[in-house]
Design a protein around this motif. Structure first.
Motif, PDB file in Angstrom:
ATOM      1  N   SER A  23       0.920  -1.393   0.084  1.00  0.00           N
ATOM      2  CA  SER A  23      -0.012   0.119   0.074  1.00  0.00           C
ATOM      3  C   SER A  23       0.976   1.266  -0.102  1.00  0.00           C
ATOM      4  N   GLY A  24       2.132   1.105   0.347  1.00  0.00           N
ATOM      5  CA  GLY A  24       2.870   2.126   0.420  1.00  0.00           C
ATOM      6  C   GLY A  24       2.870   3.099   1.700  1.00  0.00           C
ATOM      7  N   ARG A  25       1.909   2.726   2.524  1.00  0.00           N
ATOM      8  CA  ARG A  25       1.401   3.494   3.770  1.00  0.00           C
ATOM      9  C   ARG A  25       2.487   2.909   4.767  1.00  0.00           C
ATOM     10  N   GLU A  26       2.721   3.801   5.684  1.00  0.00           N
ATOM     11  CA  GLU A  26       3.574   3.714   6.860  1.00  0.00           C
ATOM     12  C   GLU A  26       2.700   2.849   7.818  1.00  0.00           C
ATOM     13  N   PHE A  27       3.177   1.732   8.515  1.00  0.00           N
ATOM     14  CA  PHE A  27       2.579   0.998   9.546  1.00  0.00           C
ATOM     15  C   PHE A  27       3.462   0.658  10.619  1.00  0.00           C
ATOM     16  N   GLU A  28       3.068   0.056  11.460  1.00  0.00           N
ATOM     17  CA  GLU A  28       3.669  -0.476  12.783  1.00  0.00           C
ATOM     18  C   GLU A  28       3.352  -1.930  12.880  1.00  0.00           C
ATOM     19  N   ILE A  29       4.279  -2.855  13.142  1.00  0.00           N
ATOM     20  CA  ILE A  29       3.930  -4.404  13.325  1.00  0.00           C
ATOM     21  C   ILE A  29       4.081  -4.559  14.768  1.00  0.00           C
ATOM     22  N   ILE A  30       2.858  -5.132  15.349  1.00  0.00           N
ATOM     23  CA  ILE A  30       3.187  -5.561  16.822  1.00  0.00           C
ATOM     24  C   ILE A  30       3.092  -7.036  16.561  1.00  0.00           C
ATOM     25  N   LYS A  31       3.947  -7.800  17.307  1.00  0.00           N
ATOM     26  CA  LYS A  31       4.186  -9.040  17.462  1.00  0.00           C
ATOM     27  C   LYS A  31       3.376  -9.404  18.815  1.00  0.00           C
ATOM     28  N   TYR A  32       1.971  -9.792  18.578  1.00  0.00           N
ATOM     29  CA  TYR A  32       1.128  -9.910  19.622  1.00  0.00           C
ATOM     30  C   TYR A  32       1.645 -11.088  20.612  1.00  0.00           C
ATOM     31  N   LEU A  33       2.275 -12.011  20.101  1.00  0.00           N
ATOM     32  CA  LEU A  33       2.678 -13.248  20.911  1.00  0.00           C
ATOM     33  C   LEU A  33       3.861 -12.656  21.858  1.00  0.00           C
ATOM     34  N   ASP A  34       4.714 -11.624  21.369  1.00  0.00           N
ATOM     35  CA  ASP A  34       5.827 -11.176  22.152  1.00  0.00           C
ATOM     36  C   ASP A  34       5.439  -9.906  23.028  1.00  0.00           C
ATOM     37  N   THR A  35       4.489  -9.141  22.358  1.00  0.00           N
ATOM     38  CA  THR A  35       4.322  -7.856  23.174  1.00  0.00           C
ATOM     39  C   THR A  35       2.544  -7.905  23.307  1.00  0.00           C
ATOM     40  N   VAL A  36       2.197  -8.774  24.420  1.00  0.00           N
ATOM     41  CA  VAL A  36       0.768  -9.248  24.732  1.00  0.00           C
ATOM     42  C   VAL A  36       0.003  -7.985  24.946  1.00  0.00           C
ATOM     43  N   PRO A  37      -1.172  -7.656  24.177  1.00  0.00           N
ATOM     44  CA  PRO A  37      -2.094  -6.509  24.471  1.00  0.00           C
ATOM     45  C   PRO A  37      -2.253  -6.587  25.956  1.00  0.00           C
ATOM     46  N   THR A  38      -2.467  -5.397  26.694  1.00  0.00           N
ATOM     47  CA  THR A  38      -3.132  -5.506  27.819  1.00  0.00           C
ATOM     48  C   THR A  38      -4.835  -5.784  27.913  1.00  0.00           C
ATOM     49  N   THR A  39      -5.242  -5.984  29.187  1.00  0.00           N
ATOM     50  CA  THR A  39      -6.876  -6.053  28.935  1.00  0.00           C
ATOM     51  C   THR A  39      -7.452  -4.991  28.389  1.00  0.00           C
ATOM     52  N   LYS A  40      -7.008  -3.543  28.963  1.00  0.00           N
ATOM     53  CA  LYS A  40      -7.402  -2.574  28.256  1.00  0.00           C
ATOM     54  C   LYS A  40      -7.321  -2.188  26.790  1.00  0.00           C
ATOM     55  N   GLU A  41      -6.002  -2.625  26.306  1.00  0.00           N
ATOM     56  CA  GLU A  41      -5.803  -2.577  24.930  1.00  0.00           C
ATOM     57  C   GLU A  41      -6.583  -3.453  24.084  1.00  0.00           C
ATOM     58  N   LEU A  42      -6.840  -4.761  24.671  1.00  0.00           N
ATOM     59  CA  LEU A  42      -7.670  -5.659  23.706  1.00  0.00           C
ATOM     60  C   LEU A  42      -9.326  -5.459  24.201  1.00  0.00           C
ATOM     61  N   THR A  43      -9.737  -4.695  25.160  1.00  0.00           N
ATOM     62  CA  THR A  43     -10.912  -4.227  25.320  1.00  0.00           C
ATOM     63  C   THR A  43     -11.280  -3.253  24.163  1.00  0.00           C
ATOM     64  N   ASP A  44     -10.250  -2.344  24.319  1.00  0.00           N
ATOM     65  CA  ASP A  44     -10.376  -1.175  23.104  1.00  0.00           C
ATOM     66  C   ASP A  44     -10.179  -1.749  21.682  1.00  0.00           C
ATOM     67  N   ILE A  45      -9.562  -2.729  21.382  1.00  0.00           N
ATOM     68  CA  ILE A  45      -9.324  -3.369  19.974  1.00  0.00           C
ATOM     69  C   ILE A  45     -10.938  -4.007  19.869  1.00  0.00           C
ATOM     70  N   ILE A  46     -11.466  -4.523  20.734  1.00  0.00           N
ATOM     71  CA  ILE A  46     -12.479  -5.411  20.547  1.00  0.00           C
ATOM     72  C   ILE A  46     -13.841  -4.409  20.250  1.00  0.00           C
ATOM     73  N   LYS A  47     -13.686  -2.980  20.796  1.00  0.00           N
ATOM     74  CA  LYS A  47     -14.750  -1.996  20.543  1.00  0.00           C
ATOM     75  C   LYS A  47     -14.577  -1.521  19.243  1.00  0.00           C
ATOM     76  N   LEU A  48     -13.129  -1.231  18.843  1.00  0.00           N
ATOM     77  CA  LEU A  48     -13.194  -0.901  17.380  1.00  0.00           C
ATOM     78  C   LEU A  48     -13.484  -1.781  16.370  1.00  0.00           C
ATOM     79  N   LEU A  49     -13.301  -3.070  16.754  1.00  0.00           N
ATOM     80  CA  LEU A  49     -14.038  -3.994  15.834  1.00  0.00           C
ATOM     81  C   LEU A  49     -15.109  -4.176  15.746  1.00  0.00           C
ATOM     82  N   ASN A  50     -16.096  -3.485  16.860  1.00  0.00           N
ATOM     83  CA  ASN A  50     -17.431  -3.667  16.757  1.00  0.00           C
ATOM     84  C   ASN A  50     -17.910  -5.122  16.850  1.00  0.00           C
ATOM     85  N   ILE A  51     -17.475  -6.168  17.757  1.00  0.00           N
ATOM     86  CA  ILE A  51     -17.729  -7.265  18.011  1.00  0.00           C
ATOM     87  C   ILE A  51     -17.645  -7.731  19.300  1.00  0.00           C
ATOM     88  N   SER A  52     -18.177  -8.961  19.700  1.00  0.00           N
ATOM     89  CA  SER A  52     -18.117  -9.428  21.174  1.00  0.00           C
ATOM     90  C   SER A  52     -16.635 -10.045  21.119  1.00  0.00           C
TER      91      SER A  52
END
Length: 113
Positions: A23-52
């Protein structure tokens, strides 16, 4: 900035990274098995995804089948299960500002970049 929650061992996740690279866009790779999202981060991601939370769980993973399948779990318990066992998190997840998508199939990623 665009972020991708990535597992290098997953072909769909690697395809997602390739789509972002192309795409040519800048992006950040988060290797989530090494840098596990916190409970808050994962909750925020789920809200953004608009899923349960259960919709983000990889239900065919051995740990899910052995420890969680068939149990009545609250949303917070499901999120904690994913934080404690990040292999359970569906992948790849791409976030672009206030939009997020699970890249399954990887072509879905194009809709938010």
């Amino acid at each position: 900035m665009i972020k991708i929650y990535h597992n290098p061992r997953c072909s769909k996740s690697r395809q997602g990274v390739a789509i972002l690279e192309n795409s040519g866009r800048e992006f950040e790779i988060i290797k989530y098995l090494d840098t596990v999202p916190t409970t808050k981060e994962l909750t925020d991601i789920i809200k953004l995804l608009n899923i349960s939370p259960i919709e983000l769980v990889r239900k065919n993973e051995k740990i899910w089948k052995e420890e969680f399948k068939g149990k009545e779990l609250s949303d917070s318990e499901i999120i904690e299960a994913m934080v404690n066992n990040p292999k359970l998190i569906e992948r790849p997840i791409v976030i672009n500002n206030d939009k997020a998508i699970v890249g399954r199939p990887p072509e879905n990623i194009s809709s938010i970049i």
